[in-house]
Design a protein around this motif. Structure first.
Motif, PDB file in Angstrom:
ATOM      1  N   PRO A 183      -6.029   4.682  -7.207  1.00  0.00           N
ATOM      2  CA  PRO A 183      -5.316   5.957  -7.346  1.00  0.00           C
ATOM      3  C   PRO A 183      -4.064   5.950  -6.462  1.00  0.00           C
ATOM      4  O   PRO A 183      -4.053   5.307  -5.404  1.00  0.00           O
ATOM      5  CB  PRO A 183      -6.330   6.989  -6.835  1.00  0.00           C
ATOM      6  N   HIS A 184      -3.030   6.628  -6.895  1.00  0.00           N
ATOM      7  CA  HIS A 184      -1.797   6.712  -6.122  1.00  0.00           C
ATOM      8  C   HIS A 184      -1.645   8.130  -5.574  1.00  0.00           C
ATOM      9  O   HIS A 184      -1.642   9.100  -6.337  1.00  0.00           O
ATOM     10  CB  HIS A 184      -0.594   6.345  -6.979  1.00  0.00           C
ATOM     11  N   PHE A 185      -1.513   8.238  -4.251  1.00  0.00           N
ATOM     12  CA  PHE A 185      -1.403   9.542  -3.600  1.00  0.00           C
ATOM     13  C   PHE A 185      -0.045   9.743  -2.937  1.00  0.00           C
ATOM     14  O   PHE A 185       0.317  10.851  -2.588  1.00  0.00           O
ATOM     15  CB  PHE A 185      -2.471   9.681  -2.508  1.00  0.00           C
ATOM     16  N   TYR A 186       0.692   8.664  -2.715  1.00  0.00           N
ATOM     17  CA  TYR A 186       1.882   8.725  -1.871  1.00  0.00           C
ATOM     18  C   TYR A 186       3.107   8.250  -2.643  1.00  0.00           C
ATOM     19  O   TYR A 186       3.050   7.982  -3.836  1.00  0.00           O
ATOM     20  CB  TYR A 186       1.676   7.836  -0.627  1.00  0.00           C
TER      21      TYR A 186
ATOM     22  N   ALA B 178       0.819  -1.215   0.000  1.00  0.00           N
ATOM     23  CA  ALA B 178       0.000   0.000   0.000  1.00  0.00           C
ATOM     24  C   ALA B 178       0.850   1.262   0.000  1.00  0.00           C
ATOM     25  O   ALA B 178       0.325   2.360   0.210  1.00  0.00           O
ATOM     26  CB  ALA B 178      -0.921  -0.001   1.219  1.00  0.00           C
ATOM     27  N   ASP B 179       2.141   1.134  -0.262  1.00  0.00           N
ATOM     28  CA  ASP B 179       3.043   2.283  -0.185  1.00  0.00           C
ATOM     29  C   ASP B 179       2.608   3.458  -1.061  1.00  0.00           C
ATOM     30  O   ASP B 179       2.746   4.618  -0.670  1.00  0.00           O
ATOM     31  CB  ASP B 179       4.464   1.864  -0.583  1.00  0.00           C
ATOM     32  N   GLN B 180       2.110   3.169  -2.249  1.00  0.00           N
ATOM     33  CA  GLN B 180       1.805   4.240  -3.195  1.00  0.00           C
ATOM     34  C   GLN B 180       0.354   4.712  -3.114  1.00  0.00           C
ATOM     35  O   GLN B 180       0.067   5.888  -3.336  1.00  0.00           O
ATOM     36  CB  GLN B 180       2.105   3.784  -4.631  1.00  0.00           C
ATOM     37  N   SER B 181      -0.546   3.799  -2.792  1.00  0.00           N
ATOM     38  CA  SER B 181      -1.975   4.120  -2.815  1.00  0.00           C
ATOM     39  C   SER B 181      -2.526   4.503  -1.454  1.00  0.00           C
ATOM     40  O   SER B 181      -3.576   5.141  -1.353  1.00  0.00           O
ATOM     41  CB  SER B 181      -2.773   2.933  -3.353  1.00  0.00           C
ATOM     42  N   GLY B 182      -1.839   4.139  -0.368  1.00  0.00           N
ATOM     43  CA  GLY B 182      -2.405   4.305   0.966  1.00  0.00           C
ATOM     44  C   GLY B 182      -3.333   3.151   1.288  1.00  0.00           C
ATOM     45  O   GLY B 182      -3.458   2.187   0.527  1.00  0.00           O
TER      46      GLY B 182
END
Length: 315
Positions: A299-302, A181-185
């Motif tokens: 979606p990617h937030f991070y 989940a590193d990129q999406s949260g």
């Protein structure tokens, strides 16, 4: 009198001013001088950009201020690195875009002691920049968090920002946050779903206030609806991870109904430009997320996406 047993962990990624605000809010916490052991800042920037800020502020800290570097950008990786930096039995998470009220940590501790919960959450006041127009009230609610008027046990968890976790029960293993989940949260969704499955309990600390300051690029309707879609994916993804396909089907049916109902409810408000349309669209987006929970729709937030945005901004 208890020995110091609480560490506050702050993951950060290239937000020096915001990080300083968060840290200074921790330096003035009241009624916790005998409980707060240390503050851990985890820099998730490959360039280690927060080191100077932490070094400059270290003399002002009333407790040990630890800086750790997690050079691979990712929210779960940063949280795991923060846990590795301390052996405190109680872990409080504060995001780097938040500022704690002076009684924040004391209220979280009191809430945990009163409820016996494994994870305790507090309320958030959403703050947005000037110029958000008709979406201001919606965005303040979106970035905020409301709960019961009194501290008590609750049925459902919230996110890790503004939370106190009992390490032994809520944070098992050396790296309890799933780095997928590193990129999406959503790393906290999976953590708390597993805690609930083990019979864990969640609590609410009504006086543990923080302010969350949304930066301009996030204080938009487009960003909020994209984030609402991602929040909606959570129940379906959690059920899929457990291979509970009847539950996945149920959530998808619920999502289809929510999408249809709230989209229809939004249409007349869109036509008359009523500000309440934002709330209706938010609920429709959450329903849509329950339908489109599959890999490829996240979606990617991070992590890498946020770092790329910051690099473009710098250029």
């Amino acid at each position: 009198m208890k020995a110091p047993d609480v560490a506050v962990v702050i993951p950060t990624l290239r937000r020096p001013d915001s990080l300083e605000r968060a840290l200074r809010s921790l330096f003035v916490q009241t009624d916790v001088s005998d409980r707060l052991r240390e503050i851990v800042v985890v820099d998730n920037d490959p360039a280690a950009s927060s080191r100077d800020t932490v070094d400059r502020l270290r003399p002002a800290s009333p407790v040990l201020l630890i800086w750790r570097h997690a050079p691979r950008p990712g929210v779960a990786t940063a949280r795991n690195e923060g846990l590795a930096a301390t052996d405190a039995p109680l872990i409080a998470f504060l995001d780097d875009d938040e500022a704690a009220s002076p009684g924040w940590l004391a209220a979280l501790l009191a809430g945990q002691e009163a409820t016996g919960a494994d994870a305790v959450f507090g309320p958030i006041r959403g703050r947005v920049p000037d110029g958000t127009g008709w979406t201001t009230a919606y965005l303040e609610r979106f970035f905020g968090r409301e709960g019961p008027a009194q501290s008590q046990l609750i049925d459902q968890p919230y996110g890790c920002g503004n939370a106190l976790l009992v390490r032994a029960t809520a944070l098992p293993g050396v790296a309890p946050f799933n780095t997928s989940a590193d990129q999406s949260g959503g790393e906290d969704d999976a953590l708390f779903a597993a805690l609930a499955a083990r019979g864990g309990r969640f609590g609410w600390a009504a006086d543990a206030w923080v302010d969350e300051f949304a930066p301009p690029h996030r204080a938009t309707l487009r960003y909020a609806l994209t984030r609402a879609f991602a929040y909606g994916q959570g129940p379906s993804q959690t059920a899929a991870a457990a291979r509970d396909w009847p539950a996945v089907t149920r959530w998808m049916v619920i999502g289809a109904a929510q999408t249809a109902v709230w989209t229809l409810a939004a249409l007349p408000l869109i036509l008359i430009r009523d500000p309440r349309r934002a709330d209706r669209l938010d609920r429709a987006a959450r329903g849509l997320g329950k339908l489109f929970w599959m890999k490829g729709f996240e979606p990617h937030f991070y992590g890498a996406r946020e770092l790329a945005r910051l690099e473009r901004q710098k250029a």
